[in-house]
Design an enzyme around this catalytic site. Structure first.
Site, short mmCIF file in Angstrom:
data_model
loop_
_atom_site.label_atom_id
_atom_site.label_comp_id
_atom_site.label_asym_id
_atom_site.label_seq_id
_atom_site.Cartn_x
_atom_site.Cartn_y
_atom_site.Cartn_z
N LYS A 76 0.56 -0.99 0.06
CA LYS A 76 0.09 0.27 -0.51
C LYS A 76 0.76 1.25 -0.46
O LYS A 76 1.68 1.44 0.08
CB LYS A 76 -0.94 -0.33 1.00
CG LYS A 76 -2.12 1.13 1.25
CD LYS A 76 -3.14 0.98 2.68
CE LYS A 76 -3.61 2.59 2.64
NZ LYS A 76 -4.92 1.99 3.72
N SER A 151 -10.10 2.01 2.72
CA SER A 151 -9.20 2.52 1.54
C SER A 151 -7.67 2.50 1.63
O SER A 151 -7.33 2.27 0.23
CB SER A 151 -8.25 3.80 2.79
OG SER A 151 -7.45 3.13 3.75
N SER A 175 -10.15 0.08 6.74
CA SER A 175 -9.79 -0.52 5.56
C SER A 175 -9.13 -1.61 4.92
O SER A 175 -8.94 -1.11 3.93
CB SER A 175 -8.53 1.24 5.55
OG SER A 175 -9.55 2.24 5.42
N1 GLN Z 1 -13.47 4.73 6.14
C1 GLN Z 1 -12.88 5.29 7.10
C2 GLN Z 1 -11.78 6.79 6.26
O1 GLN Z 1 -12.92 7.35 5.98
C3 GLN Z 1 -11.56 4.30 7.75
C4 GLN Z 1 -10.13 4.65 7.04
C5 GLN Z 1 -9.26 3.96 7.22
O2 GLN Z 1 -9.85 2.78 7.80
N2 GLN Z 1 -8.05 4.03 7.15
O3 GLN Z 1 -11.46 7.45 7.64
#
Ligand code: GLN
Length: 483
Positions: A76, A151, A175
């Protein structure tokens, strides 16, 4: 070969049935063919990947191979990797070539794994659909008009499309698990502190955790064996003995107590998701598990609590992007303050700016007690619910996401709808617990459904056992999209 498990690939490499250079080149060729439709990668660097592959082949020839030596793993783009462009999905870091390796990256390098490329992601890991990336949305390989989740959407799409053997993700509020669910792969967020955050670009430091994403629980165990471990450069890294996360994979599940939180099976979950999750629970009963009804009464507060705490931490963490130390600087400005303002205005996308504004607001004098402090207190209550629940059960199960993958653009204008995608995953981060998602069927429009398995602190080996036994009895995890 693209369907082989990490174990099979490792065996083939060590038996000289294939070289790492051949394997890496085949994956690079496959990426060249299929990535244009998916946009799963931000950066590829075949020269650097193949140089690592040559070194891995030499190591294998010298008889010094480890489990992942020579295997191409995608990273990532939140992980700093020496010599690699590391953007975190943001224009702010469009030109940042990292001078050092994140701890997780150096663990893979020490294991002799190949860095196959950097995967696309929501900007600074803020998002649930991968649409906030400065490098464009990622497409779900099961249906390219749909989102892959976020994400870690680039990683999830790359693994699902077999563009890499396995890959890394990070999970602040879901995410790893949510994109794994939406793309029909397996993903695990470890207990907070198991994987070092050193060199992992910070979003919300008290919630961020790295973890593996792959095609099966067995693959995740081998990945976690490399990723986990104490690192003195992260003050929240836990000093624990090295574990073999694959040690319990084959244990029978007889007597396993599965807790089903009534709050997870209430309104809000799609009926297609409910059907697949219930079928999975029925399969677990066949495998010898018993069901316990539990309650997590404060979990309904996890989304509002998260959207106070995560932006608060983000607003502080992202203050380092000022146009001076690294990354984007506005080309024209009048003085220093104007340079800061313009660089941040131009370098950050809309969602990141929204979070910074919420974060500075809830931390400001006058609102700190009303929002930030309250949220911290409720965070503790959410964690206590789990502690109570684990007196009655060994693992907790439920859906990972309330729906299957939605259409690109569908939730773009409505941040609150987007935030609700993580309604089942966020409490786990607030409590610091380990959680995973494994494929358990298909729902509306033939899109994959994920089953969430939540463990007690440091119970990753048991969760992987629970997931592996399901994957021995079913074949959801080996279904792949037609490209
Ligand atoms: N979707 C969540 C956010 O927008 C979690 C994102 C994540 O786990 N990095 O913050």
């Amino acid at each position: 070969m693209f369907e082989s498990s990490l174990k099979q690939l490792g065996d083939a490499l060590r038996a000289n049935k294939i070289s790492s250079v051949e394997l890496t080149q085949s994956y690079l060729d496959r990426i060249t063919r299929h990535n244009p439709a998916l946009n799963a990668f931000i950066t590829l660097n075949p020269e650097m990947s193949l140089a690592q592959a040559r070194a891995a082949d030499a190591r294998i020839a010298a008889g010094k191979a480890d489990a992942l030596t020579g295997i191409p793993i995608a990273q990532k783009d939140i992980f700093c990797a020496k010599g690699w462009l590391t953007t975190c999905g943001s224009k702010m870091l469009h030109n940042f070539v990292s001078p050092y390796d994140a701890h997780v990256i150096s663990q893979f390098n020490n294991a002799g794994a190949i860095n196959l490329g950097k995967t696309n992601m929501d900007e600074f890991a803020m998002g649930s659909s991968n649409e906030t990336s400065h490098y464009g949305a990622v497409k779900n390989p099961w249906d390219t008009t749909r989102v892959p989740g976020g994400s870690s959407g680039g990683t999830a799409a790359a693994v699902a499309a077999r563009l890499c053997a396995a890959a890394t993700g990070t999970d602040t509020g879901g995410s790893i698990r949510q994109p794994a669910a939406l793309c029909g792969i397996s993903g695990l967020k470890p207990t907070y502190g198991v994987c070092s955050r050193y060199g992992m670009i910070a979003f919300a430091s008290s919630l961020d955790q790295a973890g593996p994403m792959g095609r099966s629980a067995e693959d995740l165990a081998l990945m976690l064996n490399v990723m986990a471990g104490f690192d003195e450069r992260d003050s929240t890294s836990l000093q624990r003995d090295k574990e073999d996360y694959a040690r319990d994979l084959n244990k029978p599940l007889t007597g396993l107590r599965i807790g089903l939180p009534k709050e997870f099976f209430a309104e809000g979950m799609g009926s297609d998701v409910a059907k697949a999750v219930e079928a999975a629970i029925a399969e677990y009963k066949k495998l010898g598990a018993t069901i316990v009804d539990i309650s997590l009464p404060n979990s309904k507060l996890s989304v509002p609590v998260y959207y106070v705490l995560a932006p608060a931490e983000a607003s502080s963490n992202l203050s380092r992007f000022d146009g001076v130390r690294y990354g984007y600087r506005a080309p024209e400005y009048s003085d220093l303050a104007d340079m800061y303002e313009k660089s941040r205005a131009q370098g950050f996308g809309a969602e990141v700016k929204r979070r910074i504004m919420i974060g500075t607001y809830v931390l400001s004098h006058g609102y700190y007690d009303a929002y930030y402090l309250q949220a911290q207190k409720i965070r503790r209550l959410i964690a206590q619910d789990f502690t109570e629940a684990y007196k009655q059960c060994d693992v907790i199960m439920g859906p990972t996401s309330p729906s299957t993958a939605f259409k690109l653009g569908e939730k773009g204008d409505d941040p609150v709808q987007m935030y609700l995608s993580d309604i089942y995953t966020i409490a786990v981060n607030l409590a610091g617990l380990p959680g995973m998602s494994i494929p358990c069927g298909f729902g509306a429009n033939d899109m994959p459904v994920g089953l969430q398995i939540i463990g007690n602190y440091f119970d990753e080996a048991r969760m992987l056992n629970v997931a592996h036994q399901f994957q021995q009895a079913t074949d959801w995890h080996s279904r792949a999209p037609k490209l």
